[in-house]
Motif scaffolding. Structure first.
Motif, PDB file in Angstrom:
ATOM      1  N   VAL A 150      28.763  34.612  -7.876  1.00  0.00           N
ATOM      2  CA  VAL A 150      27.689  34.687  -8.686  1.00  0.00           C
ATOM      3  C   VAL A 150      27.809  35.797  -9.656  1.00  0.00           C
ATOM      4  CG1 VAL A 150      25.630  34.352  -7.006  1.00  0.00           C
ATOM      5  CG2 VAL A 150      27.136  36.392  -6.591  1.00  0.00           C
ATOM      6  N   SER A 151      27.311  35.393 -10.848  1.00  0.00           N
ATOM      7  CA  SER A 151      27.253  36.385 -12.280  1.00  0.00           C
ATOM      8  C   SER A 151      26.532  37.593 -11.771  1.00  0.00           C
ATOM      9  CB  SER A 151      27.012  35.693 -13.522  1.00  0.00           C
ATOM     10  OG  SER A 151      25.736  35.210 -13.404  1.00  0.00           O
ATOM     11  N   THR A 152      26.556  38.681 -12.693  1.00  0.00           N
ATOM     12  CA  THR A 152      25.518  39.763 -12.856  1.00  0.00           C
ATOM     13  C   THR A 152      24.025  39.430 -13.105  1.00  0.00           C
ATOM     14  OG1 THR A 152      27.409  41.176 -13.623  1.00  0.00           O
ATOM     15  CG2 THR A 152      25.286  42.087 -13.723  1.00  0.00           C
ATOM     16  N   GLU A 153      24.060  38.376 -14.070  1.00  0.00           N
ATOM     17  CA  GLU A 153      22.737  37.758 -14.434  1.00  0.00           C
ATOM     18  C   GLU A 153      22.087  37.032 -13.201  1.00  0.00           C
ATOM     19  OE1 GLU A 153      25.738  37.139 -16.393  1.00  0.00           O
ATOM     20  OE2 GLU A 153      25.142  38.674 -17.518  1.00  0.00           O
ATOM     21  N   GLU A 154      22.779  36.468 -12.352  1.00  0.00           N
ATOM     22  CA  GLU A 154      22.330  35.712 -11.399  1.00  0.00           C
ATOM     23  C   GLU A 154      21.835  36.539 -10.360  1.00  0.00           C
ATOM     24  OE1 GLU A 154      24.679  31.396 -11.626  1.00  0.00           O
ATOM     25  OE2 GLU A 154      25.914  32.930 -10.650  1.00  0.00           O
ATOM     26  N   VAL A 155      22.798  37.691 -10.036  1.00  0.00           N
ATOM     27  CA  VAL A 155      22.287  38.670  -8.928  1.00  0.00           C
ATOM     28  C   VAL A 155      20.833  39.349  -9.634  1.00  0.00           C
ATOM     29  CG1 VAL A 155      22.828  40.927  -7.838  1.00  0.00           C
ATOM     30  CG2 VAL A 155      24.775  39.106  -8.275  1.00  0.00           C
ATOM     31  N   ALA A 156      20.766  39.646 -10.698  1.00  0.00           N
ATOM     32  CA  ALA A 156      19.521  40.246 -11.180  1.00  0.00           C
ATOM     33  C   ALA A 156      18.391  39.112 -11.081  1.00  0.00           C
ATOM     34  CB  ALA A 156      19.842  40.468 -12.617  1.00  0.00           C
ATOM     35  N   ARG A 157      18.625  37.935 -11.271  1.00  0.00           N
ATOM     36  CA  ARG A 157      17.644  36.963 -11.200  1.00  0.00           C
ATOM     37  C   ARG A 157      17.208  36.916  -9.601  1.00  0.00           C
ATOM     38  NH1 ARG A 157      19.994  32.195 -13.626  1.00  0.00           N
ATOM     39  NH2 ARG A 157      20.229  31.011 -11.890  1.00  0.00           N
ATOM     40  N   ILE A 158      18.034  36.948  -8.914  1.00  0.00           N
ATOM     41  CA  ILE A 158      17.820  36.851  -7.364  1.00  0.00           C
ATOM     42  C   ILE A 158      16.857  38.059  -6.976  1.00  0.00           C
ATOM     43  CG2 ILE A 158      19.027  36.930  -4.913  1.00  0.00           C
ATOM     44  CD1 ILE A 158      21.087  35.294  -6.237  1.00  0.00           C
ATOM     45  N   ALA A 159      17.269  39.377  -7.361  1.00  0.00           N
ATOM     46  CA  ALA A 159      16.769  40.445  -7.272  1.00  0.00           C
ATOM     47  C   ALA A 159      15.341  40.730  -7.666  1.00  0.00           C
ATOM     48  CB  ALA A 159      17.416  41.468  -7.850  1.00  0.00           C
ATOM     49  N   GLY A 160      15.133  40.023  -8.889  1.00  0.00           N
ATOM     50  CA  GLY A 160      13.843  39.658  -9.432  1.00  0.00           C
ATOM     51  C   GLY A 160      12.874  38.908  -8.472  1.00  0.00           C
ATOM     52  N   PHE A 161      13.359  37.869  -7.931  1.00  0.00           N
ATOM     53  CA  PHE A 161      12.606  36.919  -7.261  1.00  0.00           C
ATOM     54  C   PHE A 161      12.432  37.458  -5.713  1.00  0.00           C
ATOM     55  CE2 PHE A 161      12.727  33.517  -4.074  1.00  0.00           C
ATOM     56  CZ  PHE A 161      11.866  32.661  -4.302  1.00  0.00           C
ATOM     57  N   LEU A 162      13.202  38.412  -5.324  1.00  0.00           N
ATOM     58  CA  LEU A 162      13.130  39.063  -3.942  1.00  0.00           C
ATOM     59  C   LEU A 162      12.454  40.506  -4.135  1.00  0.00           C
ATOM     60  CD1 LEU A 162      16.578  38.563  -2.313  1.00  0.00           C
ATOM     61  CD2 LEU A 162      14.457  37.244  -2.063  1.00  0.00           C
ATOM     62  N   LYS A 163      12.162  40.812  -5.440  1.00  0.00           N
ATOM     63  CA  LYS A 163      11.400  42.373  -5.919  1.00  0.00           C
ATOM     64  C   LYS A 163      12.054  43.226  -5.246  1.00  0.00           C
ATOM     65  CE  LYS A 163       6.887  39.854  -6.032  1.00  0.00           C
ATOM     66  NZ  LYS A 163       7.238  38.893  -6.887  1.00  0.00           N
ATOM     67  N   ILE A 164      13.659  43.433  -5.588  1.00  0.00           N
ATOM     68  CA  ILE A 164      14.427  44.492  -5.271  1.00  0.00           C
ATOM     69  C   ILE A 164      15.128  44.770  -6.488  1.00  0.00           C
ATOM     70  CG2 ILE A 164      14.148  44.024  -2.660  1.00  0.00           C
ATOM     71  CD1 ILE A 164      16.992  42.638  -2.989  1.00  0.00           C
ATOM     72  N   ARG A 165      15.891  45.856  -6.240  1.00  0.00           N
ATOM     73  CA  ARG A 165      16.845  46.133  -7.481  1.00  0.00           C
ATOM     74  C   ARG A 165      18.008  45.425  -7.585  1.00  0.00           C
ATOM     75  NH1 ARG A 165      18.642  51.072  -6.998  1.00  0.00           N
ATOM     76  NH2 ARG A 165      17.617  51.246  -4.773  1.00  0.00           N
ATOM     77  N   PRO A 166      18.477  45.138  -8.616  1.00  0.00           N
ATOM     78  CA  PRO A 166      19.645  44.259  -8.857  1.00  0.00           C
ATOM     79  C   PRO A 166      20.897  44.728  -7.845  1.00  0.00           C
ATOM     80  CG  PRO A 166      18.941  44.315 -10.863  1.00  0.00           C
ATOM     81  CD  PRO A 166      18.028  45.245  -9.838  1.00  0.00           C
ATOM     82  N   ALA A 167      21.020  46.065  -7.876  1.00  0.00           N
ATOM     83  CA  ALA A 167      22.099  47.141  -7.155  1.00  0.00           C
ATOM     84  C   ALA A 167      21.967  46.844  -5.628  1.00  0.00           C
ATOM     85  CB  ALA A 167      22.194  48.526  -7.652  1.00  0.00           C
ATOM     86  N   GLU A 168      20.562  46.666  -5.266  1.00  0.00           N
ATOM     87  CA  GLU A 168      20.384  46.521  -3.782  1.00  0.00           C
ATOM     88  C   GLU A 168      20.951  45.157  -3.407  1.00  0.00           C
ATOM     89  OE1 GLU A 168      16.708  47.330  -1.061  1.00  0.00           O
ATOM     90  OE2 GLU A 168      16.370  47.575  -3.072  1.00  0.00           O
ATOM     91  N   ALA A 169      20.341  44.036  -4.273  1.00  0.00           N
ATOM     92  CA  ALA A 169      20.494  42.595  -3.980  1.00  0.00           C
ATOM     93  C   ALA A 169      22.308  42.452  -3.872  1.00  0.00           C
ATOM     94  CB  ALA A 169      20.176  41.635  -5.035  1.00  0.00           C
ATOM     95  N   ALA A 170      22.825  43.220  -4.899  1.00  0.00           N
ATOM     96  CA  ALA A 170      24.486  43.025  -4.847  1.00  0.00           C
ATOM     97  C   ALA A 170      25.060  43.708  -3.555  1.00  0.00           C
ATOM     98  CB  ALA A 170      24.907  43.793  -6.002  1.00  0.00           C
ATOM     99  N   ARG A 171      24.551  44.598  -3.244  1.00  0.00           N
ATOM    100  CA  ARG A 171      24.815  45.408  -1.974  1.00  0.00           C
ATOM    101  C   ARG A 171      24.532  44.548  -0.684  1.00  0.00           C
ATOM    102  NH1 ARG A 171      22.599  48.527   1.370  1.00  0.00           N
ATOM    103  NH2 ARG A 171      20.627  48.939   0.247  1.00  0.00           N
ATOM    104  N   MET A 172      23.463  44.151  -0.817  1.00  0.00           N
ATOM    105  CA  MET A 172      22.896  43.394   0.571  1.00  0.00           C
ATOM    106  C   MET A 172      23.533  41.754   0.575  1.00  0.00           C
ATOM    107  SD  MET A 172      18.947  44.628   0.653  1.00  0.00           S
ATOM    108  CE  MET A 172      18.306  43.477   1.952  1.00  0.00           C
ATOM    109  N   TYR A 173      23.744  41.363  -0.227  1.00  0.00           N
ATOM    110  CA  TYR A 173      23.695  39.852  -0.362  1.00  0.00           C
ATOM    111  C   TYR A 173      25.280  39.239  -0.988  1.00  0.00           C
ATOM    112  CZ  TYR A 173      18.904  40.054   0.824  1.00  0.00           C
ATOM    113  OH  TYR A 173      17.732  40.282   1.220  1.00  0.00           O
TER     114      TYR A 173
END
Ligand code: SF4
Ligand code: SF4
Length: 176
Positions: A67-90
């Motif tokens: 996953v790219s940084t942009e894709e992580v940010a997109r997933i984070a937006g969908f999950l309504k969490i911060r990108p750094a949190e999405a990166a750490r969790m998933y």
């Protein structure tokens, strides 16, 4: 409608393993007969229309997704969490390079729920394009390399290869 399309992932896995030698022979046949990537693209589209990926999801279990940084940010937006949190969790670092990939905590993608993707609307590009048969960039080259390696678990790839053999008149010398 193509006849004889095998959609059961378990059966595909069994059949594909039995055909490993035959597929090697077919690859040699393609090299000798100037293989045609357009035909692969056409057959792949036809097969894809006949396979229900929601009853399979083998690619979400058998492949790792970068996953790219942009894709992580997109997933984070969908999950309504911060990108750094999405990166750490998933995600976790890909040992092969400096990218990140989705985790597989229980032998399958962290976002797989039974056979369904929980982030389907924002799934990474690699998931969207898998198995790379119906996109124009699926020219015979590195993409084809990955197609051979993945025939054992993906019903779309398996059936495409079988139909490809049929349409180019390939007959095995004895493998089955
Ligand atoms: S792309 Fe292939 S492996 Fe993935 S769900 Fe569809 S048929 Fe199964
Ligand atoms: S993000 Fe969704 S489509 Fe991609 S591997 Fe995970 S569950 Fe499958």
């Amino acid at each position: 409608m193509l006849p004889g399309v095998t959609t059961d992932p378990k059966l595909v896995s069994e059949l594909a393993r039995k055909k490993e030698d035959e597929n090697l022979e077919f690859r040699r046949f393609l090299s000798a007969h100037h293989d045609d990537s357009h035909l692969l693209h056409v057959i792949g589209s036809e097969v894809e229309a006949q396979v229900d990926c929601t009853s399979c999801a083998a690619c979400c279990r058998e492949t790792r997704v970068q996953v790219s940084t942009e894709e992580v940010a997109r997933i984070a937006g969908f999950l309504k969490i911060r990108p750094a949190e999405a990166a750490r969790m998933y995600t976790e670092p890909d040992p092969a390079d400096h990218t990140r990939m989705l985790t597989q905590p229980a032998g399958a993608c962290v976002f797989l729920d039974r056979n369904l993707c929980m982030i389907y609307e924002v799934r990474p590009d690699a998931c969207h394009r898998f198995p790379y048969l119906t996109t124009e960039e699926s020219c015979l080259g590195s993409r084809l390399e990955s197609i051979w390696r993945r025939a054992w678990f993906c019903p779309i790839i398996y059936n495409t290869i079988e139909e490809w053999k049929h349409r180019v008149g390939f007959h095995t010398r004895g493998h089955s």
